[in-house]
Design a protein around this motif. Structure first.
Motif, PDB file in Angstrom:
ATOM      1  N   LEU A 136       0.832  -1.194   0.000  1.00 40.15           N
ATOM      2  CA  LEU A 136       0.000   0.000   0.000  1.00 40.15           C
ATOM      3  C   LEU A 136       0.871   1.250   0.000  1.00 40.15           C
ATOM      4  O   LEU A 136       0.580   2.222  -0.704  1.00 40.15           O
ATOM      5  CB  LEU A 136      -0.940  -0.015   1.206  1.00 40.15           C
ATOM      6  N   ALA A 137       1.948   1.236   0.762  1.00 43.48           N
ATOM      7  CA  ALA A 137       2.870   2.374   0.758  1.00 43.48           C
ATOM      8  C   ALA A 137       3.430   2.618  -0.637  1.00 43.48           C
ATOM      9  O   ALA A 137       3.591   3.763  -1.063  1.00 43.48           O
ATOM     10  CB  ALA A 137       4.006   2.131   1.748  1.00 43.48           C
ATOM     11  N   GLY A 138       3.716   1.542  -1.365  1.00 39.54           N
ATOM     12  CA  GLY A 138       4.206   1.694  -2.724  1.00 39.54           C
ATOM     13  C   GLY A 138       3.186   2.333  -3.643  1.00 39.54           C
ATOM     14  O   GLY A 138       3.533   3.118  -4.528  1.00 39.54           O
ATOM     15  N   GLN A 139       1.923   2.016  -3.427  1.00 37.30           N
ATOM     16  CA  GLN A 139       0.870   2.583  -4.268  1.00 37.30           C
ATOM     17  C   GLN A 139       0.650   4.064  -4.010  1.00 37.30           C
ATOM     18  O   GLN A 139       0.307   4.812  -4.928  1.00 37.30           O
ATOM     19  CB  GLN A 139      -0.437   1.815  -4.045  1.00 37.30           C
ATOM     20  N   VAL A 140       0.818   4.504  -2.757  1.00 39.99           N
ATOM     21  CA  VAL A 140       0.503   5.897  -2.402  1.00 39.99           C
ATOM     22  C   VAL A 140       1.758   6.695  -2.077  1.00 39.99           C
ATOM     23  O   VAL A 140       1.665   7.758  -1.461  1.00 39.99           O
ATOM     24  CB  VAL A 140      -0.492   5.950  -1.217  1.00 39.99           C
ATOM     25  N   VAL A 141       2.928   6.215  -2.504  1.00 39.68           N
ATOM     26  CA  VAL A 141       4.171   6.851  -2.093  1.00 39.68           C
ATOM     27  C   VAL A 141       4.221   8.325  -2.457  1.00 39.68           C
ATOM     28  O   VAL A 141       4.798   9.139  -1.721  1.00 39.68           O
ATOM     29  CB  VAL A 141       5.384   6.080  -2.669  1.00 39.68           C
ATOM     30  N   ASP A 142       3.605   8.715  -3.555  1.00 39.05           N
ATOM     31  CA  ASP A 142       3.608  10.127  -3.943  1.00 39.05           C
ATOM     32  C   ASP A 142       2.778  10.987  -2.999  1.00 39.05           C
ATOM     33  O   ASP A 142       2.919  12.216  -2.996  1.00 39.05           O
ATOM     34  CB  ASP A 142       3.077  10.297  -5.368  1.00 39.05           C
ATOM     35  N   GLU A 143       1.908  10.372  -2.202  1.00 38.63           N
ATOM     36  CA  GLU A 143       1.046  11.102  -1.275  1.00 38.63           C
ATOM     37  C   GLU A 143       1.611  11.135   0.138  1.00 38.63           C
ATOM     38  O   GLU A 143       1.059  11.809   1.012  1.00 38.63           O
ATOM     39  CB  GLU A 143      -0.357  10.480  -1.253  1.00 38.63           C
ATOM     40  N   ILE A 144       2.691  10.402   0.397  1.00 35.15           N
ATOM     41  CA  ILE A 144       3.264  10.363   1.742  1.00 35.15           C
ATOM     42  C   ILE A 144       4.056  11.652   1.977  1.00 35.15           C
ATOM     43  O   ILE A 144       4.988  11.967   1.247  1.00 35.15           O
ATOM     44  CB  ILE A 144       4.179   9.142   1.926  1.00 35.15           C
ATOM     45  N   ASP A 145       3.659  12.392   3.007  1.00 31.16           N
ATOM     46  CA  ASP A 145       4.335  13.654   3.323  1.00 31.16           C
ATOM     47  C   ASP A 145       5.525  13.450   4.253  1.00 31.16           C
ATOM     48  O   ASP A 145       6.509  14.188   4.164  1.00 31.16           O
ATOM     49  CB  ASP A 145       3.341  14.621   3.974  1.00 31.16           C
ATOM     50  N   GLU A 146       5.408  12.468   5.159  1.00 28.93           N
ATOM     51  CA  GLU A 146       6.492  12.216   6.100  1.00 28.93           C
ATOM     52  C   GLU A 146       6.623  10.718   6.356  1.00 28.93           C
ATOM     53  O   GLU A 146       5.629   9.986   6.359  1.00 28.93           O
ATOM     54  CB  GLU A 146       6.242  12.922   7.442  1.00 28.93           C
ATOM     55  N   PHE A 147       7.852  10.292   6.574  1.00 28.72           N
ATOM     56  CA  PHE A 147       8.152   8.950   7.073  1.00 28.72           C
ATOM     57  C   PHE A 147       8.613   9.106   8.511  1.00 28.72           C
ATOM     58  O   PHE A 147       9.592   9.822   8.780  1.00 28.72           O
ATOM     59  CB  PHE A 147       9.259   8.285   6.251  1.00 28.72           C
TER      60      PHE A 147
END
Length: 207
Positions: A136-147
Motif C-alpha cells: 500500500l505504501a508503494g501505491q501511495v508513495v507520492d502522497e506520503i508527506d512524512e516517514f
C-alpha cells in the motif's frame, strides 16, 4: 490540507515484517516504549489502551488510520474485530465484502490514491496514519508527506519491505498493475532520537 504520515516499525535492512507478516523480532520493551506511548498514544492497539491507562487519552498525531488487508489481518488473527477501534479505520482491499462490518471501519476497494487525497482534503487538524503495509505504501508513495520510522536493532534479511512495488489486482493493497510514484524518492531528515534499547526514532520529510 492535512498530511499522510507513514509511521511504522522497521528493521535496519528496511523490512517492516517477516515473510509471514510477523513482527515478533522487534523489541516491545525498553526505554523507547514510554516515549512512544507519550507521543503516539493513539497508535497503541485498542485492546491494550485500557490496561495501559490510555482509554481516555486524547489523540495527539492521528485521528484516521489507513492500512492494507494484510495489516488489518494481524488483529483479526488475534481474535479482534480490528486493531484501532478508537480511530477511524480504512482497510484497502479488493474484497471489501469479506470484512465483517464494524462501526468506524470502512473496507474500501477505491483507488488508494483517490482515497488518500479525499482524506487529506478534510478539515481535521490531525494527520492520517499510514500504518502498513509495504505494498500500500508503494501505491501511495507520492502522497506520503512524512516517514516516521522506529528503526529496530535487528536484521530480518527477508520479508515485507518498507515500500514495495509489485503486480496484482488494481486498487488493492495486495498489489497493483503499476504502483504509483517515482523512486528513488529524496528525503530530508528532520529529527532523530536514539534510545538505550537500540531503537532509533527518525523522521523524514519529502525533498
Amino acid at each position: 490540507m492535512r498530511k499522510l504520515i507513514y509511521y511504522v516499525a522497521v528493521s535496519v535492512d528496511g523490512v517492516i515484517a517477516d515473510p509471514d507478516g510477523g513482527v515478533d523480532a522487534f523489541p516491545v520493551e525498553g526505554d523507547h516504549m514510554p516515549w512512544i506511548i507519550e507521543h503516539y498514544p493513539e497508535t497503541i492497539p485498542g485492546h491494550l489502551r485500557e490496561p495501559l491507562g490510555l482509554a481516555r487519552t486524547p489523540h495527539r498525531a492521528f485521528d484516521t488510520v489507513i492500512m492494507g488487508r494484510t495489516t488489518h489481518q494481524v488483529a483479526v488473527d488475534e481474535g479482534l474485530a480490528s486493531g484501532y477501534p478508537h480511530l477511524r479505520q480504512y482497510v484497502v482491499t479488493h474484497r471489501p465484502d469479506e470484512l465483517p462490518a464494524e462501526e468506524g471501519l470502512t473496507a474500501s476497494d477505491e483507488d488508494p490514491v483517490t482515497l488518500v487525497r479525499r482524506l487529506k482534503a478534510e478539515g481535521s487538524p490531525l494527520a492520517i496514519w499510514l500504518c502498513g503495509g509495504g505494498m500500500l505504501a508503494g501505491q501511495v508513495v507520492d502522497e506520503i508527506d512524512e516517514f516516521r520510522l522506529k528503526v529496530n536493532p535487528v536484521v530480518l534479511g527477508a520479508g515485507i519491505p518498507l515500500v514495495a512495488r509489485a503486480t496484482g489486482g488494481p486498487g488493492a493493497a495486495g498489489g497493483a498493475d503499476a504502483v504509483g510514484g517515482a523512486l528513488p524518492l529524496a528525503l530530508t531528515r528532520r529529527t532523530r532520537r536514539d534510545f538505550e534499547s537500540g531503537v532509533s526514532y527518525v523522521e523524514f520529510s519529502r525533498g
